[in-house]
Scaffold this motif. Sequence first.
Motif, PDB file in Angstrom:
ATOM      1  N   VAL A  54      69.110  58.316  63.480  1.00 47.79           N
ATOM      2  CA  VAL A  54      69.501  58.867  62.117  1.00 47.79           C
ATOM      3  C   VAL A  54      69.924  60.485  61.993  1.00 47.79           C
ATOM      4  O   VAL A  54      69.531  61.170  62.891  1.00 47.79           O
ATOM      5  CB  VAL A  54      68.412  58.600  61.014  1.00 47.79           C
ATOM      6  N   ASP A  55      71.082  60.574  61.179  1.00 47.91           N
ATOM      7  CA  ASP A  55      71.625  61.843  61.163  1.00 47.91           C
ATOM      8  C   ASP A  55      70.593  62.676  60.406  1.00 47.91           C
ATOM      9  O   ASP A  55      70.695  63.970  60.716  1.00 47.91           O
ATOM     10  CB  ASP A  55      72.942  61.707  60.308  1.00 47.91           C
ATOM     11  N   HIS A  56      70.011  62.206  59.203  1.00 40.69           N
ATOM     12  CA  HIS A  56      69.094  63.304  58.633  1.00 40.69           C
ATOM     13  C   HIS A  56      67.864  62.295  57.986  1.00 40.69           C
ATOM     14  O   HIS A  56      67.773  61.229  57.876  1.00 40.69           O
ATOM     15  CB  HIS A  56      69.812  63.407  57.028  1.00 40.69           C
ATOM     16  N   ILE A  57      66.683  63.207  57.969  1.00 38.88           N
ATOM     17  CA  ILE A  57      65.369  62.649  57.891  1.00 38.88           C
ATOM     18  C   ILE A  57      64.769  63.504  56.874  1.00 38.88           C
ATOM     19  O   ILE A  57      64.725  64.462  56.791  1.00 38.88           O
ATOM     20  CB  ILE A  57      64.369  62.703  58.823  1.00 38.88           C
ATOM     21  N   LEU A  58      64.349  62.851  55.408  1.00 41.59           N
ATOM     22  CA  LEU A  58      63.693  63.492  54.551  1.00 41.59           C
ATOM     23  C   LEU A  58      62.157  63.494  55.114  1.00 41.59           C
ATOM     24  O   LEU A  58      61.470  62.394  54.858  1.00 41.59           O
ATOM     25  CB  LEU A  58      63.855  63.169  53.126  1.00 41.59           C
ATOM     26  N   GLU A  59      61.693  64.363  55.610  1.00 47.28           N
ATOM     27  CA  GLU A  59      60.285  64.395  56.206  1.00 47.28           C
ATOM     28  C   GLU A  59      59.090  64.757  55.121  1.00 47.28           C
ATOM     29  O   GLU A  59      59.139  65.882  55.082  1.00 47.28           O
ATOM     30  CB  GLU A  59      60.307  65.155  57.723  1.00 47.28           C
ATOM     31  N   VAL A  60      58.531  63.993  54.664  1.00 42.04           N
ATOM     32  CA  VAL A  60      57.708  64.341  53.506  1.00 42.04           C
ATOM     33  C   VAL A  60      56.073  63.923  53.830  1.00 42.04           C
ATOM     34  O   VAL A  60      55.215  64.413  53.269  1.00 42.04           O
ATOM     35  CB  VAL A  60      57.856  63.443  52.036  1.00 42.04           C
ATOM     36  N   GLY A  61      56.074  63.295  55.083  1.00 37.46           N
ATOM     37  CA  GLY A  61      54.591  63.098  55.589  1.00 37.46           C
ATOM     38  C   GLY A  61      53.908  64.234  56.239  1.00 37.46           C
ATOM     39  O   GLY A  61      52.658  64.311  56.045  1.00 37.46           O
ATOM     40  N   GLY A  62      54.401  65.028  56.901  1.00 40.90           N
ATOM     41  CA  GLY A  62      53.848  66.077  57.512  1.00 40.90           C
ATOM     42  C   GLY A  62      53.483  65.696  58.907  1.00 40.90           C
ATOM     43  O   GLY A  62      54.129  64.914  59.650  1.00 40.90           O
ATOM     44  N   PRO A  63      52.478  66.486  59.457  1.00 42.92           N
ATOM     45  CA  PRO A  63      52.132  66.297  61.065  1.00 42.92           C
ATOM     46  C   PRO A  63      51.987  64.745  61.432  1.00 42.92           C
ATOM     47  O   PRO A  63      52.246  64.311  62.471  1.00 42.92           O
ATOM     48  CB  PRO A  63      50.903  66.921  61.052  1.00 42.92           C
ATOM     49  N   ASP A  64      51.655  63.955  60.438  1.00 39.84           N
ATOM     50  CA  ASP A  64      51.048  62.481  60.948  1.00 39.84           C
ATOM     51  C   ASP A  64      52.578  61.770  61.359  1.00 39.84           C
ATOM     52  O   ASP A  64      52.403  60.702  61.959  1.00 39.84           O
ATOM     53  CB  ASP A  64      50.495  61.681  59.636  1.00 39.84           C
TER      54      ASP A  64
END
Length: 346
Positions: A237-247
Motif C-alpha cells: 500500500v501507498d499509505h498506512i494510518l498506523e494507530v496500533g503502535g509496536p504491536d
Amino acid sequence: MALPTTTKHYFWSKLGALTNLSSKESQLPSLRSHEVLVKIYAVSLQYRDIIVGLNKYPGSFPNELVPCSDMAGEVIAVGDEAGSYWKKGDRVCANFAADHIAGDTSPEIQKTAHGGAIHGVLTQYKAFRPHSLVRIPDHLSFEEASTLPCAALTAYNALMGPVPVKGGDTVLVLGTGGVSIHGLQIALASGAKVIATSSSDEKLKIATKLGAHHVINYKTTPNWHEEVIKLTGGRGVDHILEVGGPDSLEKSLKAVRVAGWIHTIGFVGGGNPTDVVFSTIRKACFIRGIQIGSVAQFNDMNRLLSLHPEVTRPVIDKVFPFEEALQAYEYLQSQAHVGKVVIKVA
C-alpha cells in the motif's frame, strides 16, 4: 444578553484513574481584549484523553487540569482587539494546539496543546485567542464538528503530507476508531482505494458501508499483512494510518510498498518495541510521526469536507450528556465504538 460569569467544567482531581474525573462550577475570568468567548456545545473524546487521566501520558500539566482538546461551539462575545477575526454567532472549533497556526510544530507550540499542557475544553464556556479558532463547515452539526480537531485533522495531515494521497493510491487504515474512519473517508474523497482492518466483523460491515474496498479481520487473519500484499497484487500500500503502535508496526512495514509511507499516530495496541532499521532500509519507506495539524491545514481540510459532504460526514458512535462524561470515557476505553464518542455540553 448578559455574559455568563461562571462555567461548569470537568477537571482531574488527581491523575491515575478515570474515576478521578470531577466537576465543579468556577468563576469565568474577565474577557481580555484579544480573546473570543465561546459557548461550547459538544466535545469529542480521544484515546489521549484516557491516557492523560490514567497518568500514562508524558509531560507536565496544570493543577486540576480541565480535560479534552476537541470542541465545537458558538462565539458569544468578542474582545475589542479580536473583532476583525470573529463575530457573535460564528460557529467554531479550536485547534488542538492553540498556537499551531501553520508549518511545522515546535516545542513552543507543543506547550499550547489543549487538555494537556494547557487546560482543555470540557467546559460550558471558554475564552480563546482568535488565531486558534477555525470556522465550522455549514453542513455539520456541533456534535459532528467536534470530531474534527484531532481525529480528522490527524488523518488529513497524514494523507496530505510531504507526498499527498492521490487518485489510484491504496490506503490501509488500521482499526475503526476516529482517526481511522476519518482517514477512510478522506482517502475516498481523494480517489484512493481503501483497505480497513478490525477485530470485529460487525465493525468491518460498517467500514464497507462507508466505502472501504476491502476489509480484513485481523483476529481471524493474524497475518493480515500477507492479505494486504495479495489485495495489492504484490505491490503493497501507498499509505498506512498506523494507530496500533509496536504491536502492529512490524506487519505494517511488511504491508507498505517500496518507498511508501507509514504514518505513526497511536499506540492503542501496545506491544514490545519493533526493530525498524532493517525493514525501513529494505523497503526504502518513510515512517512519519503525526502530531495533529495546524490551523492552516484545518482550514484546508474543511474545504475538502465541504466539497464532499456525504463521503466525509463524521461517524459518531454515541453521544453522552454532559452529566455522563465519565460514562463516555469508560465507553471509549472499552473500544466498542466505531468512529467517535461525543459529549453534548449544551
